[in-house]
Each structure stands twice: as C-alpha cells, then as structure tokens.
Design a protein around this motif. Structure first.
Motif, PDB file in Angstrom:
ATOM      1  N   GLY A  11       0.762  -1.247   0.000  1.00  0.00           N
ATOM      2  CA  GLY A  11       0.000   0.000   0.000  1.00  0.00           C
ATOM      3  C   GLY A  11       0.789   1.292   0.000  1.00  0.00           C
ATOM      4  O   GLY A  11       0.220   2.359  -0.282  1.00  0.00           O
ATOM      5  N   HIS A  12       2.100   1.244   0.320  1.00  0.00           N
ATOM      6  CA  HIS A  12       2.824   2.524   0.367  1.00  0.00           C
ATOM      7  C   HIS A  12       4.335   2.353   0.350  1.00  0.00           C
ATOM      8  O   HIS A  12       4.891   1.623   1.178  1.00  0.00           O
ATOM      9  CB  HIS A  12       2.453   3.299   1.640  1.00  0.00           C
ATOM     10  N   ASN A  13       5.000   3.049  -0.575  1.00  0.00           N
ATOM     11  CA  ASN A  13       6.460   3.189  -0.472  1.00  0.00           C
ATOM     12  C   ASN A  13       6.869   4.566  -0.987  1.00  0.00           C
ATOM     13  O   ASN A  13       6.104   5.250  -1.672  1.00  0.00           O
ATOM     14  CB  ASN A  13       7.196   2.076  -1.222  1.00  0.00           C
ATOM     15  N   MET A 131      -0.050  10.350  -4.296  1.00  0.00           N
ATOM     16  CA  MET A 131       0.569  11.590  -3.849  1.00  0.00           C
ATOM     17  C   MET A 131       0.383  11.715  -2.344  1.00  0.00           C
ATOM     18  O   MET A 131      -0.738  11.641  -1.838  1.00  0.00           O
ATOM     19  CB  MET A 131      -0.031  12.799  -4.565  1.00  0.00           C
ATOM     20  N   GLU A 132       1.494  11.864  -1.629  1.00  0.00           N
ATOM     21  CA  GLU A 132       1.440  11.922  -0.159  1.00  0.00           C
ATOM     22  C   GLU A 132       1.565  13.374   0.285  1.00  0.00           C
ATOM     23  O   GLU A 132       2.636  13.975   0.194  1.00  0.00           O
ATOM     24  CB  GLU A 132       2.568  11.077   0.438  1.00  0.00           C
ATOM     25  N   GLY A 133       0.449  13.953   0.760  1.00  0.00           N
ATOM     26  CA  GLY A 133       0.417  15.386   1.036  1.00  0.00           C
ATOM     27  C   GLY A 133       0.155  16.090  -0.283  1.00  0.00           C
ATOM     28  O   GLY A 133       0.879  15.873  -1.254  1.00  0.00           O
ATOM     29  N   LEU A 158      -3.392  15.202   3.197  1.00  0.00           N
ATOM     30  CA  LEU A 158      -2.591  15.860   4.246  1.00  0.00           C
ATOM     31  C   LEU A 158      -1.342  15.066   4.556  1.00  0.00           C
ATOM     32  O   LEU A 158      -1.327  13.840   4.471  1.00  0.00           O
ATOM     33  CB  LEU A 158      -3.404  15.987   5.537  1.00  0.00           C
ATOM     34  N   TRP A 159      -0.294  15.804   4.938  1.00  0.00           N
ATOM     35  CA  TRP A 159       0.872  15.162   5.559  1.00  0.00           C
ATOM     36  C   TRP A 159       1.067  15.806   6.932  1.00  0.00           C
ATOM     37  O   TRP A 159       0.136  16.429   7.449  1.00  0.00           O
ATOM     38  CB  TRP A 159       2.111  15.286   4.648  1.00  0.00           C
ATOM     39  N   ASN A 160       2.269  15.728   7.490  1.00  0.00           N
ATOM     40  CA  ASN A 160       2.457  16.168   8.880  1.00  0.00           C
ATOM     41  C   ASN A 160       2.580  17.674   9.048  1.00  0.00           C
ATOM     42  O   ASN A 160       3.056  18.134  10.077  1.00  0.00           O
ATOM     43  CB  ASN A 160       3.723  15.512   9.458  1.00  0.00           C
ATOM     44  N   SER A 204      -4.149   8.167   6.045  1.00  0.00           N
ATOM     45  CA  SER A 204      -3.057   7.746   6.929  1.00  0.00           C
ATOM     46  C   SER A 204      -2.424   8.889   7.730  1.00  0.00           C
ATOM     47  O   SER A 204      -2.021   8.686   8.860  1.00  0.00           O
ATOM     48  CB  SER A 204      -1.960   7.034   6.135  1.00  0.00           C
ATOM     49  N   HIS A 205      -2.310  10.062   7.116  1.00  0.00           N
ATOM     50  CA  HIS A 205      -1.647  11.153   7.845  1.00  0.00           C
ATOM     51  C   HIS A 205      -2.647  12.154   8.410  1.00  0.00           C
ATOM     52  O   HIS A 205      -2.249  13.251   8.819  1.00  0.00           O
ATOM     53  CB  HIS A 205      -0.642  11.866   6.933  1.00  0.00           C
ATOM     54  N   MET A 206      -3.913  11.797   8.460  1.00  0.00           N
ATOM     55  CA  MET A 206      -4.904  12.740   8.994  1.00  0.00           C
ATOM     56  C   MET A 206      -5.005  12.623  10.508  1.00  0.00           C
ATOM     57  O   MET A 206      -4.894  11.526  11.061  1.00  0.00           O
ATOM     58  CB  MET A 206      -6.277  12.434   8.391  1.00  0.00           C
ATOM     59  N   THR A 225      -3.375   3.874   3.993  1.00  0.00           N
ATOM     60  CA  THR A 225      -2.407   3.040   3.261  1.00  0.00           C
ATOM     61  C   THR A 225      -1.255   2.539   4.128  1.00  0.00           C
ATOM     62  O   THR A 225      -0.689   1.497   3.848  1.00  0.00           O
ATOM     63  CB  THR A 225      -1.779   3.791   2.061  1.00  0.00           C
ATOM     64  N   HIS A 226      -0.901   3.305   5.184  1.00  0.00           N
ATOM     65  CA  HIS A 226       0.243   2.877   6.008  1.00  0.00           C
ATOM     66  C   HIS A 226       0.082   3.375   7.445  1.00  0.00           C
ATOM     67  O   HIS A 226       0.692   4.343   7.861  1.00  0.00           O
ATOM     68  CB  HIS A 226       1.576   3.304   5.389  1.00  0.00           C
ATOM     69  N   SER A 227      -0.775   2.661   8.201  1.00  0.00           N
ATOM     70  CA  SER A 227      -1.048   3.011   9.598  1.00  0.00           C
ATOM     71  C   SER A 227      -1.258   1.737  10.406  1.00  0.00           C
ATOM     72  O   SER A 227      -1.595   0.701   9.852  1.00  0.00           O
ATOM     73  CB  SER A 227      -2.319   3.868   9.697  1.00  0.00           C
ATOM     74  N   ALA A 236       0.186   9.119  17.373  1.00  0.00           N
ATOM     75  CA  ALA A 236      -0.962   9.868  16.848  1.00  0.00           C
ATOM     76  C   ALA A 236      -1.332   9.421  15.430  1.00  0.00           C
ATOM     77  O   ALA A 236      -2.476   9.545  15.016  1.00  0.00           O
ATOM     78  CB  ALA A 236      -0.654  11.360  16.864  1.00  0.00           C
ATOM     79  N   ARG A 237      -0.357   8.898  14.675  1.00  0.00           N
ATOM     80  CA  ARG A 237      -0.591   8.434  13.301  1.00  0.00           C
ATOM     81  C   ARG A 237      -1.358   7.119  13.236  1.00  0.00           C
ATOM     82  O   ARG A 237      -1.817   6.714  12.175  1.00  0.00           O
ATOM     83  CB  ARG A 237       0.751   8.253  12.597  1.00  0.00           C
ATOM     84  N   ASN A 238      -1.444   6.406  14.357  1.00  0.00           N
ATOM     85  CA  ASN A 238      -2.111   5.098  14.333  1.00  0.00           C
ATOM     86  C   ASN A 238      -3.611   5.229  14.586  1.00  0.00           C
ATOM     87  O   ASN A 238      -4.090   6.274  15.022  1.00  0.00           O
ATOM     88  CB  ASN A 238      -1.444   4.168  15.345  1.00  0.00           C
ATOM     89  N   SER A 298       4.015  -1.014   3.610  1.00  0.00           N
ATOM     90  CA  SER A 298       5.362  -1.107   4.190  1.00  0.00           C
ATOM     91  C   SER A 298       5.979   0.220   4.611  1.00  0.00           C
ATOM     92  O   SER A 298       6.647   0.302   5.622  1.00  0.00           O
ATOM     93  CB  SER A 298       6.290  -1.771   3.169  1.00  0.00           C
ATOM     94  N   ASP A 299       5.755   1.267   3.815  1.00  0.00           N
ATOM     95  CA  ASP A 299       6.497   2.529   4.014  1.00  0.00           C
ATOM     96  C   ASP A 299       7.985   2.343   3.681  1.00  0.00           C
ATOM     97  O   ASP A 299       8.836   3.096   4.169  1.00  0.00           O
ATOM     98  CB  ASP A 299       6.333   3.064   5.444  1.00  0.00           C
ATOM     99  N   PHE A 300       8.293   1.353   2.849  1.00  0.00           N
ATOM    100  CA  PHE A 300       9.678   1.158   2.407  1.00  0.00           C
ATOM    101  C   PHE A 300      10.228   2.466   1.824  1.00  0.00           C
ATOM    102  O   PHE A 300       9.531   3.203   1.138  1.00  0.00           O
ATOM    103  CB  PHE A 300       9.759   0.074   1.321  1.00  0.00           C
TER     104      PHE A 300
HETATM  105 ZN   LIG Z   1       3.675   8.564   5.277  1.00  0.00          ZN
END
Ligand SMILES: [Zn+2]
Length: 349
Positions: A11-13, A131-133, A158-160, A204-206, A225-227, A236-238, A298-300
């Motif tokens: 789901g995410h790299n 697209m992340e953020g 959104l991102w951080n 995931s980043h909300m 996708t990655h939580s 907080a991300r979980n 994974s967030d590889f």
């Molecule tokens: Zn991320």
C-alpha cells in the motif's frame, strides 16, 4: 508451502522520493539494472514476489532536504520551498516514474486492477501513483488533472504539516490522534473533487477530526495506506478502535506500516525490533477489521525498518510468521495482495 509463489502488492512506499533525492549519477538506471541504496529496486522486487504497490510522490520537509541533500535546494538562502518549487518537485518525481517505464519494459504505471493483474502475468512491476500530502495541488486546481492524466489514482490530502487543506498531524509520542482542527473548507472541497474522479483518498496522515470529516464527506471506502493500531502503539498516526470500525463499515482498507516507531509499544525508533510486532498488529487489526480489509503498507524507503526484515527481500519472513500463526494459505494470499486489489476495485470501478 512455497512462499515464492505468493505475490505481494503493497500500500505505500517512498521509492520515487528516494530516486529524486538520490545523488547517484543515474538513479533510474540503478533502480532498473543494479542495486540502489534503500529498501527496493526492480531486481529485489522480482526476487521478493513484490508485484507492485502504491508509489508515493512526496514533498520532503525543507529542513530535511537542507540538512541531508542541500544540492536539491533551488536557493541556498531560502527558508522554505515556494509553491512553484513544490509543484516542480512533485512533477519531477512523476517524471522519474515515467522515465522508469520508458527505460524498462518490466515496469508499468497502472490505473486499474486489470492493469495490475496483467503486469503480474507479464512479470512486470506495477506502479500505482500516489501523492502523499497534496500541497502541490493546493493553489492550481488544474494540476490535479495533469497528474490524473499521468496516472495518479491515490492521494493523501494531508501530511504532517499545515496546508490549505488541513492541519498537519505532528504530535509527540505517546499521543491520541486528536491533535486539533480537521479539514478546512478547501480541504473538504478537494476531497469531493478526488471522490468525483474515483481517486483513492488516503487518511493515513490525517488527525482524528480530519478522519471523521472524511468519513462524513466520502461515500467511498476509507483507506489508510500505512497506519497501525493505536491500542498497541499510541502514536498519533495510528488508528483507534473506533477508526478501525469506521474503516471496516466503509469496506475500506488498512496497510500495516513496517516503521518500528509505529509498531513498538514504546514508540522508539530502534531497528533492533523483532518482526513479530508486525504480526501482533496484524492479529489485532484483523480482529477489528475482519479478514477482507487488511494488507501491507510497508512505508519502504520512508521508514526505519527492523533489521530482521531489512528490505523488500525480507517479506518472505512475514509470510513464514503468518504460517507459524496458522494463517491459511487463502488468508495469506488475501493479506499479501487480494485485499488491496479488491479495495482498489471498490473505489476505481
Ligand atoms: Zn507517510
């Protein structure tokens, strides 16, 4: 059971961002033909049965680029990226994805599950552009169409950090996901535009309010996708149990993040972490989500990964652990690939 036969869709790299940051003379060549520093490249994906995944286009934090990759700055005296530079960085990462495809017949950008399955049969690596953020899309709405035409089918609005779409999630450990205000009016309108185009909206980043705003707005399955599970790692991300239930009710999807800081109960960034903790999150979330709505995220290339897993070629170890925990072959295949493809079909079709 021969785990080599079990295909994995993830789901995410952050491989595209790593390619963008790379100081290699020709990182695309290295990705295709050699070994590129990081968690994945074409040869290692093929060896691992990693048939594809969501590849993120991501704006790295200015402070990170300034400290670690100052040659990527447009202006050495600047204190942040301009909007034009943000758009350029994301377009350059899109260009890298397209260059990978141009230079290798074994890589393809996919916009449908049928595409992904064709890639699998033809033994090509399937890239789903994410697209992340969405800072790159916050000023010029026409750019969404440019990226969409190029194959973008998933967005984490959104991102951080704060943007015109919402308040960034940036909290110390431990913390609840409730870190402040949710989506802005513009953010809500952006989600509706994504939904109208059947683009996956990644929560995931909300923070928690933006998450519930998204539940209110979106008629489509909710995807993280990655939580991981907040009950096991209070980052907080979980995701809380209530969030997991809402994702299940929407027939959505969660990809388990392999970053040790999102897995460990103490939240420490310590690579000396056994991979059983990934299985613990899998067990826990499956109890709440059921067997249909969970896979890998994974967030590889964007995460600190357990030395036991090391990189994409370590994925078979997770499959072996699932076998040891008496997961059936059918369930393992669902977690490794099927559930992601079904979730994407529920949104894209
Ligand atoms: Zn991320």
């Amino acid at each position: 059971m021969n785990h080599e036969l079990i295909p994995i869709f993830d789901g995410h790299n952050d491989a595209l961002t790593r390619l963008w940051l790379s100081e290699d003379a020709d990182p695309v060549h290295a990705f295709i033909h050699q070994r590129l520093a990081g968690h994945l490249d074409l040869k290692r994906c093929q060896k691992a049965g990693f048939v594809g995944g969501m590849f993120a286009i991501f704006l790295p934090p200015f402070s990170y680029v300034k400290q670690h990759h100052p040659n990527k700055l447009f202006d050495q005296n600047a204190t942040d990226f301009t909007q034009q530079q943000i758009e350029q960085i994301c377009l350059e990462q899109l260009d890298l994805a397209q260059t990978l495809v141009q230079r290798s017949e074994n890589i393809k950008i996919c916009t449908s599950v049928a595409d992904i399955q064709r890639c699998h049969v033809q033994q090509k690596l399937a890239i789903v552009l994410h697209m992340e953020g969405a800072e790159a899309l916050q000023h010029n709405p026409d750019l969404l169409e440019v990226f969409y035409q190029a194959g973008l089918r998933s967005i984490g609005p959104l991102w951080n950090r704060q943007s015109r779409f919402g308040h960034g999630l940036n909290a110390k450990f431990p913390h609840s996901p409730d870190t402040g205000a949710g989506l802005t009016v513009e953010g809500k309108a952006f989600l509706k535009r994504c939904a109208n185009k059947k683009i996956v909206v990644d929560v995931s980043h909300m923070n928690e309010r933006a998450f519930w705003d998204s539940i209110d707005i979106l008629q489509q399955p909710i995807v993280a996708t990655h939580s991981n599970a907040h009950a096991l790692c209070p980052q907080a991300r979980n995701l809380t149990d209530a969030q997991l239930k809402a994702i299940r009710d929407s027939k959505g999807m969660v990809g388990i993040n392999f970053d040790v800081a999102f897995l460990r109960a103490d939240g420490q960034r310590n690579a000396d972490t056994p991979i059983d903790v990934i299985l613990d999150h899998l067990d826990y979330m499956m109890d709440r989500l059921g067997e249909e709505y969970i896979g890998f995220g994974s967030d590889f290339d964007g995460a600190l990964i357990s030395t036991e897993l090391e990189d994409v070629t370590g994925l078979h170890k997770l499959i072996e652990r699932m076998q040891q925990r008496d997961y059936s072959l059918k369930l393992i295949e669902k977690i490794c690939q099927r559930n992601w493809l079904d979730a994407l079909n529920r949104i894209w079709l």
